[in-house]
Design a protein around this motif. Structure first.
Motif, PDB file in Angstrom:
ATOM      1  N   LEU A 117      14.724 -30.904  15.649  1.00  0.00           N
ATOM      2  CA  LEU A 117      13.750 -29.845  15.348  1.00  0.00           C
ATOM      3  C   LEU A 117      13.132 -29.273  16.628  1.00  0.00           C
ATOM      4  O   LEU A 117      12.915 -28.070  16.745  1.00  0.00           O
ATOM      5  N   ARG A 118      12.876 -30.155  17.605  1.00  0.00           N
ATOM      6  CA  ARG A 118      12.335 -29.666  18.888  1.00  0.00           C
ATOM      7  C   ARG A 118      13.348 -28.744  19.557  1.00  0.00           C
ATOM      8  O   ARG A 118      13.007 -27.710  20.117  1.00  0.00           O
ATOM      9  N   CYS A 119      14.622 -29.143  19.465  1.00  0.00           N
ATOM     10  CA  CYS A 119      15.686 -28.336  20.067  1.00  0.00           C
ATOM     11  C   CYS A 119      15.760 -26.963  19.375  1.00  0.00           C
ATOM     12  O   CYS A 119      15.845 -25.918  20.034  1.00  0.00           O
ATOM     13  N   ALA A 120      15.696 -26.984  18.027  1.00  0.00           N
ATOM     14  CA  ALA A 120      15.766 -25.719  17.273  1.00  0.00           C
ATOM     15  C   ALA A 120      14.570 -24.827  17.624  1.00  0.00           C
ATOM     16  O   ALA A 120      14.720 -23.603  17.807  1.00  0.00           O
ATOM     17  N   ARG A 121      13.402 -25.438  17.744  1.00  0.00           N
ATOM     18  CA  ARG A 121      12.195 -24.670  18.096  1.00  0.00           C
ATOM     19  C   ARG A 121      12.338 -24.051  19.486  1.00  0.00           C
ATOM     20  O   ARG A 121      12.010 -22.878  19.702  1.00  0.00           O
ATOM     21  N   ASP A 122      12.877 -24.816  20.434  1.00  0.00           N
ATOM     22  CA  ASP A 122      13.085 -24.286  21.790  1.00  0.00           C
ATOM     23  C   ASP A 122      14.111 -23.156  21.782  1.00  0.00           C
ATOM     24  O   ASP A 122      13.973 -22.162  22.505  1.00  0.00           O
ATOM     25  N   GLY A 176      19.553 -28.733  12.441  1.00  0.00           N
ATOM     26  CA  GLY A 176      20.146 -29.163  13.723  1.00  0.00           C
ATOM     27  C   GLY A 176      19.584 -28.346  14.880  1.00  0.00           C
ATOM     28  O   GLY A 176      18.373 -28.281  15.100  1.00  0.00           O
ATOM     29  N   SER A 177      20.462 -27.678  15.611  1.00  0.00           N
ATOM     30  CA  SER A 177      20.041 -26.843  16.745  1.00  0.00           C
ATOM     31  C   SER A 177      19.389 -25.538  16.293  1.00  0.00           C
ATOM     32  O   SER A 177      18.960 -24.738  17.130  1.00  0.00           O
ATOM     33  N   GLY A 178      19.358 -25.304  14.969  1.00  0.00           N
ATOM     34  CA  GLY A 178      18.816 -24.042  14.449  1.00  0.00           C
ATOM     35  C   GLY A 178      19.888 -22.977  14.298  1.00  0.00           C
ATOM     36  O   GLY A 178      19.579 -21.813  13.987  1.00  0.00           O
ATOM     37  N   ALA A 179      21.146 -23.359  14.483  1.00  0.00           N
ATOM     38  CA  ALA A 179      22.238 -22.385  14.581  1.00  0.00           C
ATOM     39  C   ALA A 179      22.247 -21.374  13.430  1.00  0.00           C
ATOM     40  O   ALA A 179      22.247 -20.152  13.668  1.00  0.00           O
ATOM     41  N   LEU A 180      22.256 -21.868  12.191  1.00  0.00           N
ATOM     42  CA  LEU A 180      22.386 -20.949  11.050  1.00  0.00           C
ATOM     43  C   LEU A 180      21.152 -20.061  10.907  1.00  0.00           C
ATOM     44  O   LEU A 180      21.266 -18.841  10.748  1.00  0.00           O
ATOM     45  N   ILE A 223      12.638 -20.756   7.622  1.00  0.00           N
ATOM     46  CA  ILE A 223      12.233 -22.109   7.970  1.00  0.00           C
ATOM     47  C   ILE A 223      13.466 -23.016   7.963  1.00  0.00           C
ATOM     48  O   ILE A 223      14.315 -22.902   7.088  1.00  0.00           O
ATOM     49  N   GLY A 224      13.531 -23.861   8.987  1.00  0.00           N
ATOM     50  CA  GLY A 224      14.619 -24.826   9.073  1.00  0.00           C
ATOM     51  C   GLY A 224      14.053 -26.228   8.943  1.00  0.00           C
ATOM     52  O   GLY A 224      12.989 -26.525   9.491  1.00  0.00           O
ATOM     53  N   THR A 225      14.743 -27.089   8.202  1.00  0.00           N
ATOM     54  CA  THR A 225      14.279 -28.474   8.059  1.00  0.00           C
ATOM     55  C   THR A 225      15.308 -29.435   8.652  1.00  0.00           C
ATOM     56  O   THR A 225      16.490 -29.109   8.748  1.00  0.00           O
ATOM     57  N   ASP A 226      14.839 -30.602   9.010  1.00  0.00           N
ATOM     58  CA  ASP A 226      15.742 -31.667   9.457  1.00  0.00           C
ATOM     59  C   ASP A 226      14.975 -32.988   9.393  1.00  0.00           C
ATOM     60  O   ASP A 226      13.740 -32.985   9.369  1.00  0.00           O
ATOM     61  N   VAL A 227      15.721 -34.087   9.395  1.00  0.00           N
ATOM     62  CA  VAL A 227      15.074 -35.401   9.474  1.00  0.00           C
ATOM     63  C   VAL A 227      14.968 -35.887  10.912  1.00  0.00           C
ATOM     64  O   VAL A 227      14.365 -36.927  11.164  1.00  0.00           O
ATOM     65  N   SER A 228      15.554 -35.146  11.844  1.00  0.00           N
ATOM     66  CA  SER A 228      15.493 -35.546  13.256  1.00  0.00           C
ATOM     67  C   SER A 228      14.456 -34.704  13.991  1.00  0.00           C
ATOM     68  O   SER A 228      14.593 -33.476  14.085  1.00  0.00           O
ATOM     69  N   PHE A 229      13.438 -35.373  14.543  1.00  0.00           N
ATOM     70  CA  PHE A 229      12.424 -34.639  15.319  1.00  0.00           C
ATOM     71  C   PHE A 229      13.040 -34.034  16.577  1.00  0.00           C
ATOM     72  O   PHE A 229      12.679 -32.928  16.983  1.00  0.00           O
ATOM     73  N   ALA A 230      13.971 -34.777  17.187  1.00  0.00           N
ATOM     74  CA  ALA A 230      14.595 -34.251  18.418  1.00  0.00           C
ATOM     75  C   ALA A 230      15.398 -32.987  18.108  1.00  0.00           C
ATOM     76  O   ALA A 230      15.420 -32.043  18.901  1.00  0.00           O
ATOM     77  N   ALA A 289       9.842 -31.140   9.391  1.00  0.00           N
ATOM     78  CA  ALA A 289      10.545 -32.417   9.267  1.00  0.00           C
ATOM     79  C   ALA A 289      10.443 -32.874   7.818  1.00  0.00           C
ATOM     80  O   ALA A 289       9.341 -33.148   7.332  1.00  0.00           O
ATOM     81  N   CYS A 290      11.558 -32.892   7.125  1.00  0.00           N
ATOM     82  CA  CYS A 290      11.571 -33.417   5.752  1.00  0.00           C
ATOM     83  C   CYS A 290      12.998 -33.644   5.282  1.00  0.00           C
ATOM     84  O   CYS A 290      13.955 -33.216   5.920  1.00  0.00           O
TER      85      CYS A 290
END
Ligand code: SAM
Length: 322
Positions: A171-176, A144-148, A162-169, A191-192
């Motif tokens: 992942l972009r948020c977590a990266r930011d 998600g937002s990268g919270a954990l 490393i954090g994974t998600d199926v949502s690119f949006a 993304a996976c």
């Protein structure tokens, strides 16, 4: 547009421009209370403060200042969103988690205080192993937002993850968020489907998967049902699909002495530990949230569990709600 057919800003000029800051706050709080919003004064203060760029103290010291038409228009626009049940954090686009300011967007779950139990449980398990200062590999499935991941990296200077998600949006948020917190060098995102693209092994694997039973989503509070992304909530027919998907990969992903820490929905401890029993992982500790609900479970392989010093004591914590 308003029900009177006026553009919102014009109506707001009527509603707010002759108001002082203090009067606007009181009016908003009254409207929020009448509509059954749980924390009307707090929400009114945050929205007015956000629009004016004023903190709590400045709002008080400047409470007699009269709003401009433009300020009144923006306050009216944001208060209409709150009256439509959009959470304040979504209106602001940010939420604090584990003391970290996180950006959020329409495709990320709003990080919850309950989820901080996962961070607490993971840190407690590492502390028991005397591993907190070591180089650790962390995996966060459904970040998600990268919270954990970001909360753990902020506490563990020797770790990377490393954090994974199926949502690119998402992942972009977590990266930011990682960049804004100065954690980019130790945080990667992929993304996976849960851990499908990862090789492992991880020393710490955390996840807060979607765990609401599909049939229960319609009955959730409007703030959650209408604004959290569906794929962050929907855990399939019985709420357990995410746990099953993680279980199918966990032995490949987790180091022999690694710890798995999962967030749980209310009453899911038994079902989730049964799913993971087939992988050979055993529950060794659990963490309650502030309502006394068992919210996080720590699991590990039996040979590692045998050396886990708080095992019996922690098991005693479980009885309360499960
Ligand atoms: C309950 S949210 C948790 C988000 C974040 N970890 C937190 O605790 O605030 C679940 C997350 O899992 C993601 N997700 C859903 N299905 C997934 C899948 N098959 N693989 C990876 N991530 C998934 C969602 O997009 C969402 O970001």
């Amino acid at each position: 547009m308003t029900s009177a057919g006026l553009p919102l800003a014009d109506a707001a000029a009527d509603a707010f421009t002759r108001h002082s800051i203090g009067a606007a706050r009181r009016q908003l709080a009254r409207e929020f209370r009448q509509q059954g919003i749980e924390t009307p004064e707090l929400d009114a203060r945050i929205i007015v403060g956000h629009v004016l760029g004023l903190d709590h103290t400045a709002l008080t010291t400047q409470s007699s200042r009269v709003l401009t038409a433009e300020e009144g228009g923006v306050i009216a626009e944001l208060s209409a969103r709150r009256l439509a049940r959009e959470p304040v954090a979504r209106i602001l686009g940010r939420k604090e988690f584990w003391g970290l300011p996180l950006k959020i967007n329409a495709e990320t779950l709003l990080p919850r205080p309950d989820t901080e139990t996962v961070v607490e449980a993971a840190l407690a398990a590492l502390h028991c192993d005397n591993r907190k200062s070591r180089e650790l590999r962390i995996v966060d499935l459904g970040t998600g937002s990268g919270a954990l991941l970001l909360a753990l990296l902020s506490e563990l200077p020797g770790a990377h993850g490393i954090g994974t998600d199926v949502s690119f949006a998402a992942l972009r948020c977590a990266r930011d968020n990682a960049a804004a917190l100065g954690l980019s060098a130790r945080a990667s995102f992929a993304a996976c489907d849960y851990g499908a693209a990862l090789k492992g092994p991880a020393d710490v694997l955390v996840s807060n998967p979607p765990y609401v039973a599909r049939g229960d989503i319609a009955g959730l509070q409007a703030e959650v049902r209408d604004f959290d992304p569906r794929r962050a909530l929907d855990g399939g027919p019985d709420g357990l699909d995410g746990y099953r998907a993680i279980a199918s990969d966990v032995r490949r992903l987790l180091a022999r002495d690694g710890v798995l820490v999962l967030e749980l929905g209310q009453g899911q401890l038994g079902a989730v530990t049964s799913i993971f029993a087939a992988t050979g992982l055993e529950p060794v500790a659990a963490q309650h949230d502030l309502s006394g609900i068992t919210r996080a479970v720590v699991m590990r392989a039996p040979h590692a569990a045998a050396t886990f010093p708080v095992r019996k004591k922690a098991l005693g914590l479980w009885a309360k709600n499960d």
